[in-house]
Every structure is written in structure tokens, then in C-alpha cells.
Design a protein around this motif. Structure first.
Motif, short mmCIF file in Angstrom:
data_model
loop_
_atom_site.label_atom_id
_atom_site.label_comp_id
_atom_site.label_asym_id
_atom_site.label_seq_id
_atom_site.Cartn_x
_atom_site.Cartn_y
_atom_site.Cartn_z
N GLN A 287 0.83 -1.20 0.00
CA GLN A 287 0.00 0.00 0.00
C GLN A 287 0.88 1.27 0.00
O GLN A 287 2.10 1.21 0.18
N ASN A 288 0.22 2.43 -0.18
CA ASN A 288 0.96 3.70 -0.23
C ASN A 288 1.67 4.02 1.07
O ASN A 288 2.64 4.79 1.09
N ASP A 289 1.16 3.48 2.18
CA ASP A 289 1.81 3.74 3.47
C ASP A 289 2.81 2.64 3.83
O ASP A 289 3.17 2.48 4.98
N TRP A 290 3.21 1.85 2.82
CA TRP A 290 4.20 0.79 2.99
C TRP A 290 3.71 -0.30 3.96
O TRP A 290 4.46 -0.86 4.74
N THR A 291 2.42 -0.57 3.88
CA THR A 291 1.87 -1.67 4.65
C THR A 291 1.36 -2.75 3.69
O THR A 291 1.13 -2.49 2.50
N VAL A 292 1.20 -3.93 4.24
CA VAL A 292 0.66 -5.07 3.49
C VAL A 292 -0.45 -5.68 4.34
O VAL A 292 -0.25 -5.94 5.53
N ARG A 293 -1.61 -5.89 3.75
CA ARG A 293 -2.72 -6.45 4.51
C ARG A 293 -2.57 -7.97 4.59
O ARG A 293 -2.30 -8.65 3.61
N TRP A 294 -2.77 -8.49 5.80
CA TRP A 294 -2.72 -9.94 6.02
C TRP A 294 -3.81 -10.31 7.03
O TRP A 294 -3.72 -9.95 8.20
N GLN B 273 13.82 -1.79 -1.98
CA GLN B 273 13.60 -3.05 -2.69
C GLN B 273 12.20 -3.18 -3.25
O GLN B 273 11.98 -3.90 -4.23
N VAL B 274 11.23 -2.49 -2.64
CA VAL B 274 9.87 -2.50 -3.16
C VAL B 274 9.30 -1.09 -3.10
O VAL B 274 9.79 -0.24 -2.35
N ARG B 275 8.26 -0.88 -3.90
CA ARG B 275 7.58 0.41 -3.93
C ARG B 275 6.07 0.16 -3.79
O ARG B 275 5.60 -0.94 -4.04
N PRO B 276 5.31 1.17 -3.38
CA PRO B 276 3.86 1.02 -3.36
C PRO B 276 3.34 0.55 -4.71
O PRO B 276 3.77 1.03 -5.76
N GLY B 277 2.44 -0.41 -4.66
CA GLY B 277 1.92 -1.00 -5.89
C GLY B 277 2.62 -2.29 -6.29
O GLY B 277 2.09 -3.06 -7.09
N ASP B 278 3.81 -2.54 -5.73
CA ASP B 278 4.51 -3.80 -6.02
C ASP B 278 3.82 -4.96 -5.30
O ASP B 278 3.16 -4.77 -4.27
N PHE C 173 8.35 -11.54 1.44
CA PHE C 173 9.40 -11.70 0.43
C PHE C 173 9.05 -10.95 -0.84
O PHE C 173 7.88 -10.85 -1.23
N THR C 174 10.09 -10.43 -1.48
CA THR C 174 9.98 -10.00 -2.86
C THR C 174 10.93 -10.87 -3.65
O THR C 174 12.16 -10.79 -3.47
N GLY C 175 10.39 -11.74 -4.45
CA GLY C 175 11.22 -12.76 -5.08
C GLY C 175 11.83 -13.66 -4.01
O GLY C 175 11.13 -14.17 -3.14
N GLU C 176 13.15 -13.80 -4.04
CA GLU C 176 13.84 -14.61 -3.04
C GLU C 176 14.39 -13.79 -1.89
O GLU C 176 15.01 -14.32 -0.97
#
Length: 301
Positions: free
Chosen positions: A253-260, A274-279, A294-297
Motif C-alpha cells: 500500500q501507499n503507506d508501505w503496509t501489506v494487509r494480512w 527493494q519494493v515500492r507502493p503498488g509492487d 518476500f519480494t522474489g527470493e
């Protein structure tokens, strides 16, 4: 006969003769004991089931195929609640590994598979039933349709990552070797647990690993038709915890969070390069409750 009545009244002649010799120091040939029991009316000859299909030949090499099944049974005869025994058997040799769990879940399947891999390595293929743990009812995506792939369950995905061919049987008879092993264990293991006075899962798993299975495999496992071991050892440092985890793809998300689930995971600032919002990242939840991203490995801090 008095000893048989006192200790082994529901045992068949073969198992009773084994226990009399091993635990009581009384050696009686099986056929002699069988005759005594028949004469005393303590045992009846078992009618053989009519064979309706030819048994499939064993695989030729150790590790070529392992069969796995969960057996729900009153293993403790009322000393505790019902439990499931996850049973794995090598098709070529009949070598068995088993472990008790409260229920047949993906975590139980992963943990028992981990136990097999720890002892022998990664088998070439795994034969299972059509339980929802192993069979996905999801509709295939357009990409899967084009590639001829089918949707995978979490367990199926983990086997794919390990390079294990997952084969789903279409009937209990198709995986007859593990089904017959279940029936054998429902007789021999139940009585062994009774003799040992085992009444909880932790104690039962210790008994299985340290006492019952070593003796059982020594007595019943056979040599494979072809020498050699087709199990593949895991490389040093292989992240089996990640493979045996519930994994889902999530968008940053734009605030660098991930919903789980019902919460949001905050990514650390060190991850921002290593990651950006939208990745899209992969969230993994392990059996111990630990959550990793993880992003990739690359694992994000």
C-alpha cells in the motif's frame, strides 16, 4: 492360556505369540497357539476377503514413491479423545513413518512430511487421497488454462517447490498399501499403546519414534527390488520453513503496509529500496505463527 486370557484376550495368534515371547519370556509357535485358541473357543479363523482387483506391483527403488494418509481412529481407547495418525510408507520397501496430531490439517501434513524428509530426504513422488488439503476446487486462471496447469493448494504448491510429483488417488483402493498399513497399525499400535500405558499425544509420538517404529520397520520393511536410494537430500540452509508455510501474494500500500488477514503489516524503512507502493510481495505465515514477507527470493526486514 491363563496368561493369554489375562493380558492378550483380544489379540490374534501371531501378535499374541510375539508379545508372549518379547514381554513374558514364553515362546510358543504361532500355529500351536492358534490351535489352542481355536480349541478353547478364544479365537475364530478370519475369513479372507475376496480379492476384486490385482494389487499394483511395488515401485522398484527406495524413495521412488511415498504414500501418505491420515487415519482417524480411537487410538487411545478412551484414555483421551480421538486423534489422527499421519502415516507415510515407502512403496518399494514398506518402511513406515507416522506421527499423531489432533486433526488432519495442512500443518499436520507438512509436519509429517518434514519428519520423513529429515530422516530420508525428498522422495520423487507422493501419493495421497483427494482430501481438500491436496485437491483444489478453485477455477483455473486464464494463465493456468493456457499453460495446461491446474490450481494448487498450499500443500500442492509446497510439493511443486520441492520438486515432488504429487499424485492424487481416485479411490481408497488405489492407495492400497497405506490403507492396509492403517489397518495393521489400528491393531498393533493400539495394543502397543495400551501395553505402554500411553495416553497423550506427546508421549505417543515419543513412543512411536523411539520404540514402536524402529522395531516395526526392522520386522516388516523389505529390501527394494533395485538397490539405491532415489531420495534427494536438501541443500544446506534450505528454507523448509518458508516452503511449508501458508503463502499469498499481496500488494504494498501507499503507506508501505501489506494487509494480512485482519491486520496490516508495516514494512521497515530498510525495505523501501527493494519494493515500492503498488509492487506485489509474498506473505508467508509459518506453523509457529511467524510471518515473513518476500519480494522474489529476498526477505524484507
Amino acid at each position: 492360556m491363563t496368561l493369554y486370557r489375562e493380558k492378550y484376550g483380544d489379540y490374534g495368534p501371531t501378535l499374541a505369540a510375539e508379545c508372549l515371547a518379547a514381554e513374558d519370556g514364553v515362546s510358543v509357535p504361532v500355529e500351536t497357539l492358534r490351535g489352542w485358541l481355536l480349541a478353547a473357543g478364544l479365537w475364530q479363523r478370519q475369513r479372507r476377503r475376496r480379492v476384486h482387483r490385482r494389487r499394483r506391483l511395488r515401485k522398484e527403488q527406495f524413495g521412488e514413491m511415498v504414500q501418505m494418509d491420515g487415519s482417524v481412529h480411537p487410538w487411545f481407547e478412551g484414555r483421551r479423545g480421538e486423534a489422527v495418525l499421519m502415516v507415510l510408507i515407502d512403496d518399494a520397501t514398506g518402511r513406515v513413518y507416522a506421527r499423531f496430531y489432533e486433526r488432519e490439517t495442512v500443518w499436520a501434513a507438512w509436519d509429517s512430511m518434514r519428519g520423513w524428509i529429515k530422516r530420508y530426504g525428498v522422495p520423487r513422488s507422493l501419493y495421497v487421497d483427494r482430501h481438500s488439503i491436496y485437491r483444489s476446487d478453485a477455477e483455473p486462471t486464464a494463465e493456468q488454462l493456457l499453460s495446461g496447469e491446474e490450481p494448487l493448494t498450499q500443500f500442492g504448491r509446497s510439493m511443486q517447490e520441492l520438486g515432488v510429483r504429487l499424485i492424487r488417488a481416485r479411490s481408497p483402493q488405489a492407495k492400497g498399501r497405506v490403507e492396509r498399513m492403517n489397518r495393521t497399525l489400528q491393531d498393533r499400535l493400539v495394543k502397543a499403546l495400551r501395553r505402554a500405558g500411553v495416553s497423550d499425544l506427546g508421549e505417543a509420538n515419543r513412543f512411536l519414534e523411539e520404540e514402536f517404529l524402529p522395531a516395526f520397520n526392522k520386522q516388516f520393511a523389505v529390501s527394494a527390488a533395485v538397490e539405491g536410494d532415489l531420495h534427494r537430500p536438501l541443500e544446506a540452509g534450505y528454507d523448509l520453513d518458508r516452503v511449508f508455510s501458508v503463502q499469498e501474494r499481496r500488494v504494498v500500500q501507499n503507506d508501505w503496509t501489506v494487509r494480512w488477514g485482519n491486520r496490516f503489516l508495516q514494512l521497515e524503512r530498510s525495505s523501501m529500496g527493494q519494493v515500492r507502493p503498488g509492487d506485489t510481495v509474498t506473505v508467508c505465515e509459518q506453523g509457529d505463527g511467524r510471518i515473513r514477507v518476500f519480494t522474489g527470493e529476498v526477505e524484507l526486514a
